[in-house]
Design a protein around this motif. Structure first.
Motif, PDB file in Angstrom:
ATOM      1  N   GLY A 260      38.896  41.402  47.850  1.00 43.02           N
ATOM      2  CA  GLY A 260      39.297  40.810  49.075  1.00 43.02           C
ATOM      3  C   GLY A 260      39.806  39.375  48.795  1.00 43.02           C
ATOM      4  N   ALA A 261      39.516  38.458  47.732  1.00 40.51           N
ATOM      5  CA  ALA A 261      40.117  37.515  47.498  1.00 40.51           C
ATOM      6  C   ALA A 261      41.358  37.670  46.858  1.00 40.51           C
ATOM      7  N   MET A 262      41.471  38.758  46.158  1.00 42.23           N
ATOM      8  CA  MET A 262      42.613  38.911  45.483  1.00 42.23           C
ATOM      9  C   MET A 262      43.634  39.797  46.528  1.00 42.23           C
ATOM     10  N   GLY A 263      43.491  39.692  47.712  1.00 43.80           N
ATOM     11  CA  GLY A 263      44.441  40.471  48.649  1.00 43.80           C
ATOM     12  C   GLY A 263      44.345  42.182  48.820  1.00 43.80           C
ATOM     13  N   LEU A 264      43.241  42.675  48.012  1.00 46.91           N
ATOM     14  CA  LEU A 264      43.299  44.105  48.146  1.00 46.91           C
ATOM     15  C   LEU A 264      42.490  44.505  49.628  1.00 46.91           C
ATOM     16  N   SER A 265      42.903  45.785  50.099  1.00 44.91           N
ATOM     17  CA  SER A 265      42.005  46.590  50.959  1.00 44.91           C
ATOM     18  C   SER A 265      41.049  47.159  50.407  1.00 44.91           C
ATOM     19  N   SER A 266      40.079  47.604  50.882  1.00 45.17           N
ATOM     20  CA  SER A 266      38.764  48.134  50.478  1.00 45.17           C
ATOM     21  C   SER A 266      38.472  49.355  51.303  1.00 45.17           C
ATOM     22  N   ILE A 267      37.926  50.308  50.517  1.00 46.43           N
ATOM     23  CA  ILE A 267      37.207  51.615  50.841  1.00 46.43           C
ATOM     24  C   ILE A 267      35.917  51.440  50.561  1.00 46.43           C
ATOM     25  N   VAL A 268      34.846  51.208  51.461  1.00 44.94           N
ATOM     26  CA  VAL A 268      33.549  51.032  50.930  1.00 44.94           C
ATOM     27  C   VAL A 268      32.462  52.017  51.732  1.00 44.94           C
TER      28      VAL A 268
END
Length: 393
Positions: free
Chosen positions: A307-315
């Protein structure tokens, strides 16, 4: 040893293996050393020496095993007891399950006044039968010996209460959760140059038109790797411009993957196995979306880092993950162990670039505001300071 060090109260931080001291508590030990005489304890090895150099703290090796091993555990218990009697710490603070039971019991026997344990994920959540009963007992003993217990997510807090492992009076979630927060000045995509990204992409045979998923963590069944590989394999049959970077190492003895999964990893050229990496930022920087379908977590650093690197996430919809990620805001939440839903979400992210851009724009902002490292460190320090006003137990 100078007089300044001698005047400080001793704080001993214990983990089972040195990698946990090195990575899970990175920077925090050095920060706390300004206020206490910090001693780090874990099994010995090169990484424990690296902790000593990086954090500038005293370290002591005490061998511990992550497996259930009564004889070895009793030896570890005795050795920790001897260390605690000799060092006479004001606080012993343990992390990880095995270090928790051994350190909390040894600290109680040694009459350490403040015995703190942070809960960051529970292996027993995926256990059953006699093993589950044994692990339940271990947790209850750990919490009984501790004077304070800190689940590092609201979900873990609820789980501990529901299973009656500890009384609510002992439990507290610090700040917004997490054991160490995230260094948002370090995990920043602006620090990775275009040249770095281009060289790494070229090395991995990733083209500018590829959509890149990434997983960072141990390559084990509990992290949802079997489901991830099955989903991605199906995705790659329908899309010719997708890649999956796997950053991490296998643990064949503790939690092996299915043979089918291993075969796909070896045969699918779009799955890029890069092993454990000391610095994962460049890998995040060339990726479009983190996929993290874990079965159980405390408060996953990887999701905060991405998140800090600006990525979306599927969790997966488990504690920690579903606190960092808000569905449809900075990522997508899917049911745990659900290959079909995982596939659908990965396909959705590929097809809907507008959605992925919206999720990515919110990602860093939400991490910085909630989980910056100094917020977590100061919350832990404040908790330590409060102990000084309490009667010795």
């Amino acid at each position: 040893m100078n007089n300044t060090v001698l005047s400080k109260k001793k704080l001993i931080r214990v983990t089972t293996i040195p990698l946990s001291l090195k990575t899970l508590l990175k920077g925090q030990l050095s920060f706390m050393n300004s206020f206490y005489h910090v001693i780090g304890i874990s099994s010995g090895g090169r990484e424990l020496d690296e902790v000593k150099l990086y954090e500038k703290i005293e370290v002591l090796p005490v061998e511990m095993t992550r497996k259930i091993s009564p004889v070895n555990d009793l030896v570890s218990l005795y050795r920790l007891y001897k260390v605690f009697k000799r060092e006479d710490p004001y606080i012993v603070h343990s992390h990880t399950p095995k270090a928790g039971i051994v350190a909390m019991l040894a600290a109680k026997l040694a009459k350490v006044p403040h015995r703190l344990h942070t809960v960051a994920g529970l292996p027993l959540m995926e256990a059953s039968g006699n093993k589950r009963k044994l692990l339940n007992l271990v947790e209850k003993i750990t919490y009984n010996c501790a004077t304070n217990v800190y689940p590092n997510s609201e979900g873990l807090y609820d789980f501990i209460v529901e299973n009656k492992f500890a009384d609510k009076t002992k439990l507290k979630v610090l700040a917004n959760g997490s054991s160490n927060g995230i260094n948002t000045n370090y995990f920043d995509s602006n620090l990775i140059s275009l040249e770095q990204k281009a060289l790494l992409a070229q090395h991995l045979n990733i083209s500018p038109t590829d959509f890149v998923f990434i997983f960072v963590g141990r390559l084990v069944a509990d992290k949802g790797i079997n489901e991830l590989i099955k989903s991605f394999n199906a995705i790659s049959e329908n899309y010719n411009n997708v890649k999956l970077i796997l950053v991490g190492s296998f643990e064949e003895e503790l939690d092996p993957l299915n043979s089918d999964t291993l075969q796909i990893i070896n045969e699918n050229s779009n799955i890029l196995l890069v092993g454990f990496q000391q610095d994962v930022r460049a890998y995040f920087a060339i990726s479009d979306c983190l996929v993290f379908p874990s079965y159980r977590e405390g408060f996953p650093n990887v999701v905060m880092q991405a998140g800090a690197m600006g990525l979306s996430s599927i969790v997966s919809d488990i504690n920690g993950c579903n606190e960092i990620i808000e569905d449809g805001i900075n990522g997508i939440i899917v049911p745990v162990k659900n290959t079909e839903k995982l596939y659908d979400s990965m396909q959705r992210i590929i097809n809907d670039s507008e959605l992925n851009n919206i999720l990515r724009k919110k990602s860093r902002e939400m991490i910085v505001s909630r989980y910056d490292q100094k917020v977590i460190w100061n919350a832990i320090l404040e908790e330590y300071k409060k102990l000084e006003n309490l009667c010795i137990k």
